[in-house]
Design an enzyme around this catalytic site. Structure first.
Site, PDB file in Angstrom:
ATOM      1  N   CYS A 115     -19.127   1.970   9.200  1.00 27.09           N
ATOM      2  CA  CYS A 115     -18.383   0.980  10.319  1.00 27.09           C
ATOM      3  C   CYS A 115     -17.461   1.840  10.294  1.00 27.09           C
ATOM      4  O   CYS A 115     -16.587   2.035   9.390  1.00 27.09           O
ATOM      5  CB  CYS A 115     -18.309  -0.176   9.698  1.00 27.09           C
ATOM      6  SG  CYS A 115     -17.087  -1.031  10.806  1.00 27.09           S
ATOM      7  N   ARG A 142     -17.699  -2.895  18.347  1.00 32.12           N
ATOM      8  CA  ARG A 142     -16.897  -3.952  18.109  1.00 32.12           C
ATOM      9  C   ARG A 142     -15.346  -4.152  18.860  1.00 32.12           C
ATOM     10  O   ARG A 142     -14.593  -3.389  18.397  1.00 32.12           O
ATOM     11  CB  ARG A 142     -16.533  -4.096  16.561  1.00 32.12           C
ATOM     12  CG  ARG A 142     -15.932  -5.539  16.030  1.00 32.12           C
ATOM     13  CD  ARG A 142     -15.874  -5.901  14.599  1.00 32.12           C
ATOM     14  NE  ARG A 142     -17.392  -5.913  14.253  1.00 32.12           N
ATOM     15  CZ  ARG A 142     -17.600  -4.959  13.400  1.00 32.12           C
ATOM     16  NH1 ARG A 142     -17.013  -3.891  12.769  1.00 32.12           N
ATOM     17  NH2 ARG A 142     -19.112  -4.902  13.004  1.00 32.12           N
ATOM     18  N   CYS A 190     -19.286  -6.484   3.914  1.00 26.13           N
ATOM     19  CA  CYS A 190     -18.441  -5.347   4.173  1.00 26.13           C
ATOM     20  C   CYS A 190     -17.457  -5.283   3.439  1.00 26.13           C
ATOM     21  O   CYS A 190     -16.761  -6.462   2.993  1.00 26.13           O
ATOM     22  CB  CYS A 190     -18.291  -5.507   5.680  1.00 26.13           C
ATOM     23  SG  CYS A 190     -17.409  -3.885   6.224  1.00 26.13           S
ATOM     24  N   CYS A 238       0.798  -1.182  -0.135  1.00 24.59           N
ATOM     25  CA  CYS A 238       0.067   0.071   0.143  1.00 24.59           C
ATOM     26  C   CYS A 238       0.837   1.167   0.128  1.00 24.59           C
ATOM     27  O   CYS A 238       1.764   1.511   0.651  1.00 24.59           O
ATOM     28  CB  CYS A 238      -0.954  -0.055   1.400  1.00 24.59           C
ATOM     29  SG  CYS A 238      -1.916   1.366   1.155  1.00 24.59           S
ATOM     30  N   CYS A 295     -16.074  -9.250   5.957  1.00 22.63           N
ATOM     31  CA  CYS A 295     -15.605  -7.943   5.566  1.00 22.63           C
ATOM     32  C   CYS A 295     -14.309  -8.096   4.742  1.00 22.63           C
ATOM     33  O   CYS A 295     -13.257  -8.769   5.379  1.00 22.63           O
ATOM     34  CB  CYS A 295     -15.168  -7.359   6.908  1.00 22.63           C
ATOM     35  SG  CYS A 295     -14.219  -5.765   6.655  1.00 22.63           S
ATOM     36  N   CYS A 352       0.429   4.992   6.996  1.00 22.92           N
ATOM     37  CA  CYS A 352      -0.109   4.789   8.214  1.00 22.92           C
ATOM     38  C   CYS A 352       0.867   3.910   9.132  1.00 22.92           C
ATOM     39  O   CYS A 352       1.344   2.807   8.927  1.00 22.92           O
ATOM     40  CB  CYS A 352      -1.478   4.102   8.100  1.00 22.92           C
ATOM     41  SG  CYS A 352      -2.521   4.505   6.810  1.00 22.92           S
ATOM     42  N   CYS A 357       0.642   0.213  10.241  1.00 21.40           N
ATOM     43  CA  CYS A 357       0.119  -0.544   9.552  1.00 21.40           C
ATOM     44  C   CYS A 357       1.205  -1.594   8.807  1.00 21.40           C
ATOM     45  O   CYS A 357       2.037  -1.128   8.054  1.00 21.40           O
ATOM     46  CB  CYS A 357      -0.903  -0.153   8.148  1.00 21.40           C
ATOM     47  SG  CYS A 357      -1.592  -1.288   7.298  1.00 21.40           S
TER      48      CYS A 357
HETATM   49  N1  SAM Z   1      -6.588   0.515   3.306  1.00 19.66           N
HETATM   50  C1  SAM Z   1      -8.021   0.624   3.924  1.00 19.66           C
HETATM   51  C2  SAM Z   1      -8.032   1.796   4.810  1.00 19.66           C
HETATM   52  O1  SAM Z   1      -7.024   2.220   5.347  1.00 19.66           O
HETATM   53  O2  SAM Z   1      -9.122   2.049   4.932  1.00 19.66           O
HETATM   54  C3  SAM Z   1      -8.507  -0.729   4.475  1.00 19.66           C
HETATM   55  C4  SAM Z   1      -7.609  -1.779   5.083  1.00 19.66           C
HETATM   56  S1  SAM Z   1      -6.974  -0.816   6.664  1.00 19.66           S
HETATM   57  C5  SAM Z   1      -5.729  -2.096   7.093  1.00 19.66           C
HETATM   58  C6  SAM Z   1      -8.283  -1.065   8.025  1.00 19.66           C
HETATM   59  C7  SAM Z   1      -8.185  -0.519   9.146  1.00 19.66           C
HETATM   60  O3  SAM Z   1      -7.166  -1.432  10.066  1.00 19.66           O
HETATM   61  C8  SAM Z   1      -7.324   0.633   9.520  1.00 19.66           C
HETATM   62  O4  SAM Z   1      -7.942   1.642   9.466  1.00 19.66           O
HETATM   63  C9  SAM Z   1      -6.745   0.450  10.938  1.00 19.66           C
HETATM   64  O5  SAM Z   1      -7.910   1.008  11.743  1.00 19.66           O
HETATM   65  C10 SAM Z   1      -6.688  -0.881  11.141  1.00 19.66           C
HETATM   66  N2  SAM Z   1      -5.366  -1.398  11.518  1.00 19.66           N
HETATM   67  C11 SAM Z   1      -4.389  -1.667  10.595  1.00 19.66           C
HETATM   68  N3  SAM Z   1      -3.315  -1.967  11.102  1.00 19.66           N
HETATM   69  C12 SAM Z   1      -3.447  -2.236  12.352  1.00 19.66           C
HETATM   70  C13 SAM Z   1      -2.604  -2.573  13.646  1.00 19.66           C
HETATM   71  N4  SAM Z   1      -1.665  -3.017  13.347  1.00 19.66           N
HETATM   72  N5  SAM Z   1      -3.417  -2.822  14.779  1.00 19.66           N
HETATM   73  C14 SAM Z   1      -4.595  -2.436  14.833  1.00 19.66           C
HETATM   74  N6  SAM Z   1      -5.361  -1.939  13.688  1.00 19.66           N
HETATM   75  C15 SAM Z   1      -4.851  -1.868  12.616  1.00 19.66           C
HETATM   76  C1  DTB Z   2     -10.870  -2.763  11.861  1.00 17.91           C
HETATM   77  O1  DTB Z   2     -11.410  -1.657  12.484  1.00 17.91           O
HETATM   78  N1  DTB Z   2     -10.226  -3.699  12.316  1.00 17.91           N
HETATM   79  C2  DTB Z   2      -9.838  -4.550  11.439  1.00 17.91           C
HETATM   80  C3  DTB Z   2     -10.902  -4.158  10.066  1.00 17.91           C
HETATM   81  N2  DTB Z   2     -11.382  -2.862  10.635  1.00 17.91           N
HETATM   82  C4  DTB Z   2     -10.559  -3.942   8.818  1.00 17.91           C
HETATM   83  C5  DTB Z   2      -8.328  -4.607  10.757  1.00 17.91           C
HETATM   84  C6  DTB Z   2      -7.510  -4.934  11.805  1.00 17.91           C
HETATM   85  C7  DTB Z   2      -6.123  -5.135  11.269  1.00 17.91           C
HETATM   86  C8  DTB Z   2      -5.187  -5.484  12.156  1.00 17.91           C
HETATM   87  C9  DTB Z   2      -3.712  -5.636  11.499  1.00 17.91           C
HETATM   88  C10 DTB Z   2      -3.531  -6.740  10.687  1.00 17.91           C
HETATM   89  O2  DTB Z   2      -4.071  -7.823  10.845  1.00 17.91           O
HETATM   90  O3  DTB Z   2      -3.157  -6.527   9.409  1.00 17.91           O
HETATM   91 FE1  SF4 Z   3      -2.779   1.175   3.435  1.00 20.00          FE
HETATM   92 FE2  SF4 Z   3      -2.619   0.052   5.809  1.00 20.00          FE
HETATM   93 FE3  SF4 Z   3      -3.123   2.541   5.670  1.00 20.00          FE
HETATM   94 FE4  SF4 Z   3      -4.950   0.906   4.863  1.00 20.00          FE
HETATM   95  S1  SF4 Z   3      -4.257   1.198   7.007  1.00 20.00           S
HETATM   96  S2  SF4 Z   3      -4.404   2.783   3.776  1.00 20.00           S
HETATM   97  S3  SF4 Z   3      -3.779  -0.712   3.895  1.00 20.00           S
HETATM   98  S4  SF4 Z   3      -1.248   1.479   5.021  1.00 20.00           S
END
Ligand code: SAM
Ligand code: DTB
Ligand code: SF4
Length: 335
Positions: free
Chosen positions: A190, A262, A130, A54, A98, A58, A61
């Site tokens: 959500c 959740r 979702c 990506c 989802c 973030c 992430c």
């Molecule tokens: N790329 C899209 C976005 O950012 O909306 C969808 C996927 S993104 C991985 C979805 C959500 O996962 C993020 O908004 C964040 O709240 C959660 N998330 C990602 N990495 C995480 C982590 N290491 N611990 C907890 N939540 C995480």
């Molecule tokens: C949300 O609030 N938590 C989920 C879902 N929406 C998409 C994602 C959590 C991701 C945790 C890190 C991972 O497994 O990559």
């Molecule tokens: Fe990309 Fe992860 Fe950020 Fe979603 S949360 S926009 S997958 S870097």
């Protein structure tokens, strides 16, 4: 019945958040029981249909291309694999699937056409569908709605002030705009956040103010505990205290009484006792299945044992706000 308010002030939310703990849990449990069947817990299952690579930054992430996290980058998952995963999730008790993609935003290309096909296919399994695909414009939200998308996940993650510390490649306003597009297309919203990013309590309260002051409360609010991933800038963040999780869940329940709250990422680090406190404080949903998007999560079996122990029951899939028709059994159709 509890009044639904969209004008909570920071001071009011802070007062709730800082209520002595046992009183806070009691108040949240009371609101929960006035507005919901407290024993009913909605189960969602996550599937990463496009993983890693990506362009966003973030800081939490594992899927951001710029961090070395060892996540395997995958192109779009084929339809048969997604359907197999959805069927497995349904058999495990999930009413919602989802589908997540590591995209900054949706583009009008072949991959989006494939997502539309996936939404239609999962819908046919009578599961709530979702997606979480990053930013969307109005037309894209409408296309997803037309395909039968039930919910769109798009988290605010933290407060507006704190956002720049966590993400520099998009703004809070971008995030809010996508939520508006989702609402306009009549897809359920959500949206929630993460605790343990190094934010202050004021940031948490400010995020809850933004969510609860939206013209309509999100139908679901995920509260994630940061899963610190090696290679990300937040890899060394200390584990968030369960008491913070409980305070966050309870405050969310009190200010958004009808919302599905959740208990999201971070459950592998929590004992059953700690999770029970979160349900007591008003959580009524979780992500089940042994993987979140890229990180581990308790298995369906572990969660079913917890449901049994605590007397919880999985919620059936809802469509258009109404319970789904039960499939007619052989016996019933013969009679
Ligand atoms: N790329 C899209 C976005 O950012 O909306 C969808 C996927 S993104 C991985 C979805 C959500 O996962 C993020 O908004 C964040 O709240 C959660 N998330 C990602 N990495 C995480 C982590 N290491 N611990 C907890 N939540 C995480
Ligand atoms: C949300 O609030 N938590 C989920 C879902 N929406 C998409 C994602 C959590 C991701 C945790 C890190 C991972 O497994 O990559
Ligand atoms: Fe990309 Fe992860 Fe950020 Fe979603 S949360 S926009 S997958 S870097």
């Amino acid at each position: 019945m509890t009044e639904i308010r969209n004008n909570w002030t920071k001071e009011e939310i802070a007062e709730i958040y800082h209520t002595p703990l046992l009183d806070l849990i009691y108040q949240a449990a009371t609101v929960h029981r006035e507005n919901k069947d407290y024993a009913e817990v909605q189960i969602s299952s996550l599937i990463s249909i496009k993983t890693g690579g990506c362009p966003e930054d973030c800081a939490y992430c594992p899927q951001a291309a710029r961090y070395n996290t060892g996540v395997d980058v995958h192109a779009m998952m084929p339809k048969d694999e997604v359907i197999a995963a959805a069927e497995k999730a349904k058999a495990g008790g999930a009413s919602r699937l989802c589908m997540g993609a590591a995209w900054r935003e949706v583009r009008d290309n072949r991959d989006f056409d494939k997502v539309i096909e996936l939404v239609k296919a999962v819908n046919e399994l009578d599961m709530e569908v979702c997606c979480t695909l990053g930013m969307l414009n109005e037309a894209q939200a409408q296309r997803l709605a037309d395909a039968g998308l039930y919910a769109y996940n798009h988290n605010l993650d933290t407060s507006e002030d704190d956002y720049k510390r966590i993400i520099t490649t998009r703004t809070y306003d971008d995030r809010l705009q996508t939520l508006e597009h989702v609402r306009k297309a009549k897809i359920t919203v959500c949206s929630g956040g993460i605790i343990g990013l190094g934010e202050t309590v004021e940031d948490r309260i400010s995020m809850l103010k933004t969510l609860s002051n939206l013209p309509k409360h999100p139908e679901s609010v995920p509260i994630n505990a940061l899963v610190p991933v090696k290679g990300t800038p937040l890899a060394n963040q200390p584990r968030v205290s369960v008491w913070d999780m409980v305070r966050m869940i309870a405050t969310t329940r009190i200010i958004m009484p009808k919302t599905v709250v959740r208990l999201s990422a971070g459950r592998t680090e929590m004992s059953t006792v700690e999770q029970a406190l979160c349900f007591m404080a008003g959580a009524n949903s979780l992500f089940a299945g042994d993987k979140l998007l890229t990180t581990p999560n308790p298995s369906f079996d572990t969660d079913m044992a917890m449901f049994e122990l605590l007397g919880l029951k999985p919620r059936k899939a809802f469509k258009n706000g109404r319970p789904q028709q039960e499939p007619v059994s052989m016996e019933a159709s013969i009679l």
